[in-house]
Design an enzyme around this catalytic site. Sequence first.
Site, PDB file in Angstrom:
ATOM      1  CG  ASP A 276     -12.724 -53.227 -32.923  1.00  0.00           C
ATOM      2  OD1 ASP A 276     -12.479 -54.442 -32.989  1.00  0.00           O
ATOM      3  OD2 ASP A 276     -12.925 -52.635 -31.842  1.00  0.00           O
TER       4      ASP A 276
ATOM      5  CG  ASP B 278     -13.632 -52.094 -27.979  1.00  0.00           C
ATOM      6  OD1 ASP B 278     -13.845 -53.270 -27.605  1.00  0.00           O
ATOM      7  OD2 ASP B 278     -13.623 -51.753 -29.183  1.00  0.00           O
TER       8      ASP B 278
HETATM    9  N1  LIG Z   1     -13.777 -54.779 -30.049  1.00  0.00           N
HETATM   10  C1  LIG Z   1     -15.074 -55.430 -30.172  1.00  0.00           C
HETATM   11  C2  LIG Z   1     -15.272 -55.928 -31.573  1.00  0.00           C
HETATM   12  O1  LIG Z   1     -15.324 -54.850 -32.487  1.00  0.00           O
HETATM   13  C3  LIG Z   1     -16.521 -56.747 -31.723  1.00  0.00           C
HETATM   14  S1  LIG Z   1     -16.441 -57.639 -33.262  1.00  0.00           S
HETATM   15  C4  LIG Z   1     -18.068 -57.610 -33.802  1.00  0.00           C
HETATM   16  C5  LIG Z   1     -18.844 -58.740 -33.616  1.00  0.00           C
HETATM   17  C6  LIG Z   1     -20.164 -58.747 -34.086  1.00  0.00           C
HETATM   18  C7  LIG Z   1     -20.697 -57.615 -34.681  1.00  0.00           C
HETATM   19  C8  LIG Z   1     -19.916 -56.468 -34.815  1.00  0.00           C
HETATM   20  C9  LIG Z   1     -18.615 -56.466 -34.362  1.00  0.00           C
HETATM   21  C10 LIG Z   1     -16.607 -57.740 -30.555  1.00  0.00           C
HETATM   22  O2  LIG Z   1     -17.422 -57.217 -29.526  1.00  0.00           O
HETATM   23  C11 LIG Z   1     -16.572 -56.614 -28.539  1.00  0.00           C
HETATM   24  C12 LIG Z   1     -15.201 -56.615 -29.192  1.00  0.00           C
HETATM   25  O3  LIG Z   1     -15.323 -57.805 -29.957  1.00  0.00           O
END
Ligand SMILES: N[C@H]1[C@H](O)[C@@H](Sc2ccccc2)[C@@H]2OC[C@H]1O2
Length: 327
Positions: A33, A215
């Site tokens: 991420d 992102d």
């Molecule tokens: N940077 C992103 C992150 O990875 C996800 S966390 C996530 C939540 C549920 C399922 C999978 C991942 C969340 O959505 C947008 C931003 O925050």
Amino acid sequence: CQTGEVAADPQLYDQSYLSPVTIGNSELMLDFDTGSADLWCFSTESPAVQSAGHGLYNPSTGTELDGAFWDITYGDQSAASGNVFADKVVVGGVTATKQAIEAATSVSYEFTEDVASDGLLGLAFSSINTILPQPQTTFFDTVRNTLAKAVFTVDLKKGAAGSYTFGYIDSSKYSGAITYVPVNTANGFWQFTADGYSGGGNNASTGRGGVAIADTGTSLLYLPASVAKGYYSGVQGASFDFRQGGYTLPCSATPPDFNVAIGGKTFTVPGSYINYAPLRAGSSTCFGGIQADSGIGFSIFGDVFLKAVYAIFDDSGSSPKLGFAAQ
Ligand SMILES: N[C@H]1[C@H](O)[C@@H](Sc2ccccc2)[C@@H]2OC[C@H]1O2
């Protein structure tokens, strides 16, 4: 000097991409991420009702960071928290001998339900790591001085396995030149400025660019409301559905390509990427891959955009920069 490559496996509808990571003696599937900076995973300390079906990190191989804890809430309001250990992490052959591992003791339902994912590996800047009282470094920051070059690359694909590389740029993964743009790290993100947009019903007046982040953890492409509205004005049967909280379109539609100008170069998202996924299994109405960034404060170039390009996250120079090239 370390270099490495790891697969990025798409989940259903490319909702997220998961990569194998060895932590201590466990091999887990993590969601890389670039929009956050915590490496956290389900663990033997997670409540069974929350961790059922997930791979677990066993902290017995690690060393607890006494008094350290973490608590993160993401853009979509999902959340997780827990305590911290130092342990060995290996990603595609690149080894961090002592990486801060955030073992979850509580996660929100979004993570419990996503049984394919055992946690997240943050690749944003360590300035937004949530560990207290002392923030710790991301995997990339931990290993960056041991890498052949302080870069990582993102090669996501629509409905197929892509890859992340660490320490090198793979010239076989892109065509043409790489266009680099400066990154503003003030918010801890890989933040850049897009010059403008075109495609669909857009015309020059809705083509203004703006501030955006790259992102990998966000599935869709969130753009200024005027740009999203302009795009769908050119798509037969598309409309903003308040109940769904976004633009929907007929799954049978062939949406027009969408173009983004970055660093003076134009990158094209194929229209098929914008027919993102049926609202529910069997529905003939699909949720759009482009949505408005209203209320976020900046645009988010998530996987719908990233799977159309080869992206280079470069912190090897005097200041970080982002590179984009055609796949
Ligand atoms: N940077 C992103 C992150 O990875 C996800 S966390 C996530 C939540 C549920 C399922 C999978 C991942 C969340 O959505 C947008 C931003 O925050």
